[in-house]
Scaffold this motif. Structure first.
Motif, PDB file in Angstrom:
ATOM      1  N   GLU A   1       8.560 141.106 -38.743  1.00  0.00           N
ATOM      2  CA  GLU A   1       9.106 141.094 -37.656  1.00  0.00           C
ATOM      3  C   GLU A   1       8.146 141.449 -36.529  1.00  0.00           C
ATOM      4  OE1 GLU A   1      11.894 139.079 -34.830  1.00  0.00           O
ATOM      5  OE2 GLU A   1      13.121 138.662 -36.098  1.00  0.00           O
ATOM      6  N   ALA A   2       7.607 143.042 -36.871  1.00  0.00           N
ATOM      7  CA  ALA A   2       7.300 144.120 -36.715  1.00  0.00           C
ATOM      8  C   ALA A   2       5.436 143.704 -37.015  1.00  0.00           C
ATOM      9  CB  ALA A   2       7.394 145.315 -37.326  1.00  0.00           C
ATOM     10  N   GLN A   3       4.889 143.172 -37.871  1.00  0.00           N
ATOM     11  CA  GLN A   3       4.359 142.687 -38.158  1.00  0.00           C
ATOM     12  C   GLN A   3       3.689 141.444 -37.022  1.00  0.00           C
ATOM     13  OE1 GLN A   3       3.070 141.362 -42.166  1.00  0.00           O
ATOM     14  NE2 GLN A   3       0.638 142.220 -41.498  1.00  0.00           N
ATOM     15  N   VAL A   4       4.479 140.364 -37.124  1.00  0.00           N
ATOM     16  CA  VAL A   4       3.870 139.628 -35.492  1.00  0.00           C
ATOM     17  C   VAL A   4       3.924 140.182 -34.388  1.00  0.00           C
ATOM     18  CG1 VAL A   4       4.623 137.216 -34.771  1.00  0.00           C
ATOM     19  CG2 VAL A   4       4.876 137.921 -36.828  1.00  0.00           C
ATOM     20  N   LYS A   5       4.675 141.238 -34.273  1.00  0.00           N
ATOM     21  CA  LYS A   5       5.229 141.622 -32.495  1.00  0.00           C
ATOM     22  C   LYS A   5       3.437 142.494 -32.471  1.00  0.00           C
ATOM     23  CE  LYS A   5      10.368 142.536 -32.204  1.00  0.00           C
ATOM     24  NZ  LYS A   5      10.120 141.916 -31.486  1.00  0.00           N
ATOM     25  N   GLN A   6       2.983 143.490 -33.367  1.00  0.00           N
ATOM     26  CA  GLN A   6       2.298 143.843 -33.351  1.00  0.00           C
ATOM     27  C   GLN A   6       0.652 143.544 -32.831  1.00  0.00           C
ATOM     28  OE1 GLN A   6       1.686 147.433 -37.005  1.00  0.00           O
ATOM     29  NE2 GLN A   6      -0.281 147.293 -36.273  1.00  0.00           N
ATOM     30  N   VAL A   7       1.046 142.247 -34.286  1.00  0.00           N
ATOM     31  CA  VAL A   7      -0.425 141.871 -33.764  1.00  0.00           C
ATOM     32  C   VAL A   7      -0.356 140.777 -32.611  1.00  0.00           C
ATOM     33  CG1 VAL A   7      -2.149 139.787 -34.768  1.00  0.00           C
ATOM     34  CG2 VAL A   7      -0.842 141.577 -36.393  1.00  0.00           C
ATOM     35  N   SER A   8       0.631 140.128 -32.053  1.00  0.00           N
ATOM     36  CA  SER A   8       0.839 139.277 -31.042  1.00  0.00           C
ATOM     37  C   SER A   8       0.139 140.261 -30.097  1.00  0.00           C
ATOM     38  CB  SER A   8       1.911 139.066 -30.653  1.00  0.00           C
ATOM     39  OG  SER A   8       2.613 139.610 -30.326  1.00  0.00           O
ATOM     40  N   MET A   9       0.959 141.593 -29.868  1.00  0.00           N
ATOM     41  CA  MET A   9       0.777 142.880 -28.742  1.00  0.00           C
ATOM     42  C   MET A   9      -1.185 143.138 -28.152  1.00  0.00           C
ATOM     43  SD  MET A   9       3.266 145.784 -28.279  1.00  0.00           S
ATOM     44  CE  MET A   9       4.621 145.436 -27.621  1.00  0.00           C
ATOM     45  N   GLU A  10      -1.499 143.236 -29.607  1.00  0.00           N
ATOM     46  CA  GLU A  10      -3.104 143.494 -29.884  1.00  0.00           C
ATOM     47  C   GLU A  10      -3.913 142.356 -29.635  1.00  0.00           C
ATOM     48  OE1 GLU A  10      -3.649 143.908 -33.916  1.00  0.00           O
ATOM     49  OE2 GLU A  10      -2.494 146.503 -34.453  1.00  0.00           O
ATOM     50  N   HIS A  11      -3.273 140.965 -29.265  1.00  0.00           N
ATOM     51  CA  HIS A  11      -4.714 139.807 -28.763  1.00  0.00           C
ATOM     52  C   HIS A  11      -4.051 140.693 -27.506  1.00  0.00           C
ATOM     53  CE1 HIS A  11      -6.445 138.582 -32.293  1.00  0.00           C
ATOM     54  NE2 HIS A  11      -5.480 139.675 -33.048  1.00  0.00           N
ATOM     55  N   THR A  12      -3.295 140.695 -26.774  1.00  0.00           N
ATOM     56  CA  THR A  12      -2.500 140.289 -24.927  1.00  0.00           C
ATOM     57  C   THR A  12      -3.496 141.772 -24.366  1.00  0.00           C
ATOM     58  OG1 THR A  12      -0.893 139.794 -26.471  1.00  0.00           O
ATOM     59  CG2 THR A  12      -0.362 140.025 -24.281  1.00  0.00           C
ATOM     60  N   GLU A  13      -3.255 140.471 -23.314  1.00  0.00           N
ATOM     61  CA  GLU A  13      -4.552 141.701 -21.834  1.00  0.00           C
ATOM     62  C   GLU A  13      -3.310 142.452 -21.685  1.00  0.00           C
ATOM     63  OE1 GLU A  13      -6.798 141.438 -17.884  1.00  0.00           O
ATOM     64  OE2 GLU A  13      -6.646 139.310 -19.056  1.00  0.00           O
ATOM     65  N   ARG A  14      -2.132 141.823 -20.708  1.00  0.00           N
ATOM     66  CA  ARG A  14      -1.028 142.572 -20.521  1.00  0.00           C
ATOM     67  C   ARG A  14       0.436 141.913 -20.918  1.00  0.00           C
ATOM     68  NH1 ARG A  14      -2.706 138.210 -16.762  1.00  0.00           N
ATOM     69  NH2 ARG A  14      -0.710 137.987 -15.226  1.00  0.00           N
ATOM     70  N   ARG A  15       0.652 143.373 -21.015  1.00  0.00           N
ATOM     71  CA  ARG A  15       1.594 144.009 -22.588  1.00  0.00           C
ATOM     72  C   ARG A  15       3.059 143.967 -21.865  1.00  0.00           C
ATOM     73  NH1 ARG A  15      -2.888 145.494 -25.615  1.00  0.00           N
ATOM     74  NH2 ARG A  15      -2.667 147.345 -24.376  1.00  0.00           N
TER      75      ARG A  15
ATOM     76  N   THR B   1      -3.339 136.184 -22.176  1.00  0.00           N
ATOM     77  CA  THR B   1      -3.221 136.965 -20.864  1.00  0.00           C
ATOM     78  C   THR B   1      -2.185 137.747 -20.492  1.00  0.00           C
ATOM     79  OG1 THR B   1      -2.675 135.090 -19.104  1.00  0.00           O
ATOM     80  CG2 THR B   1      -5.287 135.556 -20.022  1.00  0.00           C
ATOM     81  N   LEU B   2      -1.219 137.368 -21.059  1.00  0.00           N
ATOM     82  CA  LEU B   2       0.170 137.957 -20.432  1.00  0.00           C
ATOM     83  C   LEU B   2       0.342 137.405 -21.687  1.00  0.00           C
ATOM     84  CD1 LEU B   2       2.188 139.028 -18.415  1.00  0.00           C
ATOM     85  CD2 LEU B   2       2.340 136.570 -17.676  1.00  0.00           C
ATOM     86  N   GLY B   3       1.662 138.988 -22.051  1.00  0.00           N
ATOM     87  CA  GLY B   3       2.929 138.633 -22.925  1.00  0.00           C
ATOM     88  C   GLY B   3       4.245 139.478 -22.999  1.00  0.00           C
ATOM     89  N   PHE B   4       5.309 138.519 -23.911  1.00  0.00           N
ATOM     90  CA  PHE B   4       6.470 139.100 -23.180  1.00  0.00           C
ATOM     91  C   PHE B   4       7.078 139.493 -24.500  1.00  0.00           C
ATOM     92  CE2 PHE B   4       5.507 136.854 -19.719  1.00  0.00           C
ATOM     93  CZ  PHE B   4       5.664 137.749 -18.505  1.00  0.00           C
ATOM     94  N   TRP B   5       7.700 140.705 -24.747  1.00  0.00           N
ATOM     95  CA  TRP B   5       8.428 140.767 -26.533  1.00  0.00           C
ATOM     96  C   TRP B   5       9.649 141.616 -26.363  1.00  0.00           C
ATOM     97  CZ3 TRP B   5       3.628 141.425 -24.615  1.00  0.00           C
ATOM     98  CH2 TRP B   5       2.730 140.498 -26.124  1.00  0.00           C
ATOM     99  N   GLY B   6      10.253 141.459 -27.186  1.00  0.00           N
ATOM    100  CA  GLY B   6      11.617 142.236 -26.966  1.00  0.00           C
ATOM    101  C   GLY B   6      11.552 143.348 -28.360  1.00  0.00           C
ATOM    102  N   ALA B   7      12.716 144.880 -27.823  1.00  0.00           N
ATOM    103  CA  ALA B   7      12.519 145.426 -29.000  1.00  0.00           C
ATOM    104  C   ALA B   7      13.667 146.122 -29.457  1.00  0.00           C
ATOM    105  CB  ALA B   7      11.185 147.007 -28.399  1.00  0.00           C
ATOM    106  N   ASN B   8      14.036 146.716 -30.725  1.00  0.00           N
ATOM    107  CA  ASN B   8      15.128 147.111 -31.176  1.00  0.00           C
ATOM    108  C   ASN B   8      16.088 149.056 -30.115  1.00  0.00           C
ATOM    109  OD1 ASN B   8      14.819 144.854 -32.426  1.00  0.00           O
ATOM    110  ND2 ASN B   8      17.000 144.924 -32.782  1.00  0.00           N
ATOM    111  N   GLY B   9      14.889 149.021 -29.583  1.00  0.00           N
ATOM    112  CA  GLY B   9      14.877 150.727 -30.205  1.00  0.00           C
ATOM    113  C   GLY B   9      13.231 151.089 -29.357  1.00  0.00           C
ATOM    114  N   ILE B  10      13.648 152.216 -28.387  1.00  0.00           N
ATOM    115  CA  ILE B  10      12.653 152.820 -27.757  1.00  0.00           C
ATOM    116  C   ILE B  10      12.848 154.322 -27.778  1.00  0.00           C
ATOM    117  CG2 ILE B  10      11.108 152.434 -25.294  1.00  0.00           C
ATOM    118  CD1 ILE B  10      12.075 149.670 -25.067  1.00  0.00           C
TER     119      ILE B  10
END
Length: 249
Positions: free
Chosen positions: A189-203, A167-176
Motif C-alpha cells: 500500500e505504501a508503494q501505491v500511495k507513493q506513486v499516486s502522490m508523485e503523479h498528483t499536482e495538489r496533494r 490535478t488533486l488527490g487525497f490520502w490517509g496515513a497511519n502515522g505522521i
C-alpha cells in the motif's frame, strides 16, 4: 463487579496504557486469567480493542503495525473525520482529475462529495462503488485486492498509476511525524500511495490529530510533500507547520 463494568475497565486500562497483559488485567480486576481471555475475545469481536498473544493492544497502537480492517477502524475519531471530509470535499472543482486513496478518512470524504463533473480514480473497490452511486465518473485501478482495506495493490496498480497525472488527490496515513513523514504498515500500500502522490499536482493527507507523533512501519512520502487537513487536538510541536490546516478552528 458486573461483566459490563469489567469490560469497560479493561478497555479503559488498555487505551490508557496502549497495551496490557492478561496477567496484569487479571490482577487489576481481581478475576481469573481465563475470564480475562474470554473478555478480550468479546472486546476484540466488538472492535473495542485488538487481542494479541498474551494480552491486548489499543486499536490506535495496533494500527501502526498492521492495517486494521475497515470494520475495526469504524468508530475511531469518526467526528473528526467527518469535519475534515466536509472541508476536503469543497476543494474539488468541476474540471479536476481526482485521486482518492483507500481508507476510512477518505471513505468519509467520498460520502461528502457533491461535485459529479470531476473525474475520479481510486484504488478502493468500496470507494468506487460509493462514488458511482453518487453519480460520479470513476475509474478503478487494476491490481491485487487486499481484503483488510479493500485496496488494490501490486504491479498492475502501479502500472495504471504511471499513466495518470492527477490535478488533486487525497490520502490517509497511519502515522505522521516531521522526521519519518507519512507512514503506513504495509509495503504494497505504501508503494501505491507513493506513486499516486508523485503523479498528483495538489496533494492532501486527511488525518485526525491522533496520528501526529506516531510512526508506522513504512514511509510513503516526506512530511512537507502534502497539505495535512486535520481536526482534533494537534500536538504543540506541530502547530506552527505551514502545511497543516486545522479544520474547524
Amino acid at each position: 463487579m458486573l461483566a459490563e463494568e469489567r469490560l469497560a475497565r479493561i478497555v479503559e486500562v488498555v487505551e490508557r496504557e496502549g497495551t496490557a497483559t492478561v496477567a496484569k488485567l487479571a490482577e487489576l480486576l481481581g478475576t481469573s486469567e481465563s475470564t480475562i481471555r474470554r473478555d478480550l475475545d468479546k472486546l476484540d469481536q466488538a472492535h473495542r480493542l485488538v487481542k494479541v498473544h498474551g494480552g491486548a493492544t489499543a486499536r490506535e497502537a495496533a494500527h501502526l503495525s498492521r492495517d486494521l480492517t475497515l470494520s475495526e477502524r469504524h468508530g475511531l475519531h469518526d467526528e473528526e473525520k467527518r469535519v475534515i471530509a466536509g472541508y476536503a470535499a469543497t476543494l474539488i472543482e468541476p474540471d479536476d482529475f481526482v485521486y482518492i486513496d483507500a481508507g476510512t478518512s477518505t471513505e468519509a470524504l467520498v460520502a461528502c462529495i457533491a461535485e459529479t463533473r470531476a473525474l475520479y480514480v481510486t484504488d478502493s473497490v468500496s470507494h468506487a462503488l460509493a462514488l458511482a452511486a453518487r453519480g460520479c465518473r470513476v475509474t478503478v485501478l487494476g491490481g491485487e485486492l487486499k481484503s483488510a482495506t479493500e485496496a488494490l495493490v501490486g504491479p498492475d496498480a502501479i502500472a495504471s498509476l504511471e499513466r495518470y497525472h492527477f490535478t488533486l488527490g487525497f490520502w490517509g496515513a497511519n502515522g505522521i511525524t516531521s522526521q519519518a513523514g507519512f507512514t503506513t504498515p504495509d509495503r504494497s500500500e505504501a508503494q501505491v500511495k507513493q506513486v499516486s502522490m508523485e503523479h498528483t499536482e495538489r496533494r492532501y493527507v486527511l488525518s485526525d490529530a491522533s496520528k501526529f507523533g506516531r510512526t508506522g512501519l513504512v514511509s510513503f512520502a516526506p512530511f512537507e510533500y502534502a497539505q495535512i487537513l486535520t481536526a482534533g487536538t494537534v500536538p504543540d510541536e506541530y502547530r506552527n507547520f505551514e502545511n497543516i490546516v486545522e479544520v474547524g478552528r
